[in-house]
Design a protein around this motif. Structure first.
Motif, PDB file in Angstrom:
ATOM      1  N   GLN A  52      51.294 -40.554  24.879  1.00 45.51           N
ATOM      2  CA  GLN A  52      50.786 -41.636  24.147  1.00 45.51           C
ATOM      3  C   GLN A  52      50.288 -40.258  22.730  1.00 45.51           C
ATOM      4  O   GLN A  52      50.752 -40.801  21.310  1.00 45.51           O
ATOM      5  N   GLN A  53      50.497 -39.063  23.169  1.00 43.57           N
ATOM      6  CA  GLN A  53      50.097 -38.427  21.349  1.00 43.57           C
ATOM      7  C   GLN A  53      51.744 -38.625  21.383  1.00 43.57           C
ATOM      8  O   GLN A  53      52.333 -38.447  19.429  1.00 43.57           O
ATOM      9  N   THR A  57      52.821 -39.503  17.611  1.00 44.67           N
ATOM     10  CA  THR A  57      53.846 -39.167  16.439  1.00 44.67           C
ATOM     11  C   THR A  57      55.271 -38.928  16.278  1.00 44.67           C
ATOM     12  O   THR A  57      55.202 -39.779  14.732  1.00 44.67           O
ATOM     13  N   ALA A  78      48.053 -43.709  16.766  1.00 45.64           N
ATOM     14  CA  ALA A  78      47.552 -42.457  16.482  1.00 45.64           C
ATOM     15  C   ALA A  78      45.758 -42.486  16.774  1.00 45.64           C
ATOM     16  O   ALA A  78      45.119 -41.796  17.412  1.00 45.64           O
ATOM     17  N   GLN A  79      44.911 -44.145  16.645  1.00 40.68           N
ATOM     18  CA  GLN A  79      44.307 -43.649  17.062  1.00 40.68           C
ATOM     19  C   GLN A  79      43.680 -44.069  18.655  1.00 40.68           C
ATOM     20  O   GLN A  79      42.684 -43.244  18.882  1.00 40.68           O
ATOM     21  N   LYS A  80      44.379 -44.713  19.216  1.00 40.85           N
ATOM     22  CA  LYS A  80      44.650 -44.566  21.221  1.00 40.85           C
ATOM     23  C   LYS A  80      44.711 -43.130  21.193  1.00 40.85           C
ATOM     24  O   LYS A  80      44.612 -42.856  22.120  1.00 40.85           O
ATOM     25  N   ALA A  81      46.017 -42.706  20.580  1.00 39.06           N
ATOM     26  CA  ALA A  81      45.919 -40.991  21.265  1.00 39.06           C
ATOM     27  C   ALA A  81      45.085 -40.523  20.811  1.00 39.06           C
ATOM     28  O   ALA A  81      44.031 -39.648  22.181  1.00 39.06           O
ATOM     29  N   SER A  82      43.826 -40.144  19.917  1.00 36.13           N
ATOM     30  CA  SER A  82      42.760 -40.034  19.645  1.00 36.13           C
ATOM     31  C   SER A  82      42.161 -39.766  20.165  1.00 36.13           C
ATOM     32  O   SER A  82      40.564 -38.445  20.846  1.00 36.13           O
ATOM     33  N   LEU A  83      41.550 -41.409  21.000  1.00 35.43           N
ATOM     34  CA  LEU A  83      40.107 -41.392  21.606  1.00 35.43           C
ATOM     35  C   LEU A  83      40.539 -40.537  23.051  1.00 35.43           C
ATOM     36  O   LEU A  83      39.793 -40.853  23.712  1.00 35.43           O
ATOM     37  N   SER A  84      42.269 -41.191  23.378  1.00 34.64           N
ATOM     38  CA  SER A  84      42.245 -40.355  24.664  1.00 34.64           C
ATOM     39  C   SER A  84      42.469 -39.444  24.817  1.00 34.64           C
ATOM     40  O   SER A  84      41.906 -38.293  25.709  1.00 34.64           O
ATOM     41  N   PHE A  85      42.651 -38.488  24.078  1.00 37.11           N
ATOM     42  CA  PHE A  85      42.105 -37.244  23.678  1.00 37.11           C
ATOM     43  C   PHE A  85      40.835 -36.492  23.649  1.00 37.11           C
ATOM     44  O   PHE A  85      40.483 -35.943  24.612  1.00 37.11           O
ATOM     45  N   SER A  86      39.991 -37.516  22.868  1.00 34.10           N
ATOM     46  CA  SER A  86      38.461 -36.939  22.693  1.00 34.10           C
ATOM     47  C   SER A  86      38.239 -37.733  24.537  1.00 34.10           C
ATOM     48  O   SER A  86      37.062 -36.499  24.518  1.00 34.10           O
TER      49      SER A  86
END
Length: 107
Positions: A52-53, A57, A78-86
């Motif tokens: 996802q990251q 990117t 970018a939001q999906k990647a951010s949420l999954s990382f969080s």
């Protein structure tokens, strides 16, 4: 309502719950399920977050270089990647705090 009526009602509720439980057990096959390997599950989750990251990117770079005009898609990725990382970080923190609790236990 008498006590016998309440006990009959409870009995019928338990029977209904048992009837509903059987198809679920047969569908999910809890008894014959193979155990889940924790390390494989962890690697799978890490790979998913990494993918996802990378997708986010790539989309952001494509928009920045003018190769794509899908700004909304890039922001959503970018939001999906951010949420999954969080979420991954929250799980990591819970695992570490659980490990710390185990290490603090007296033997």
């Amino acid at each position: 309502m008498s006590i016998s009526a309440i006990s009959l009602q409870n009995t019928s509720l338990v029977q209904k719950m048992d009837e509903m439980k059987e198809p679920v057990i047969k569908h999910n096959n809890f008894n014959g399920a193979s155990p889940i390997d924790f390390s494989k599950a962890l690697v799978s989750v890490l790979d998913g977050v990494n993918t996802q990251q990378a997708v986010a990117t790539d989309k952001i770079n494509a928009v920045g270089l003018g190769k794509s005009d899908d700004m909304i898609g890039a922001v959503v990725a970018a939001q999906k990647a951010s949420l999954s990382f969080s979420a991954l970080m929250q799980v990591r923190n819970k695992l570490l705090s659980g490990f710390d609790e185990i290490m603090k236990m007296p033997i």
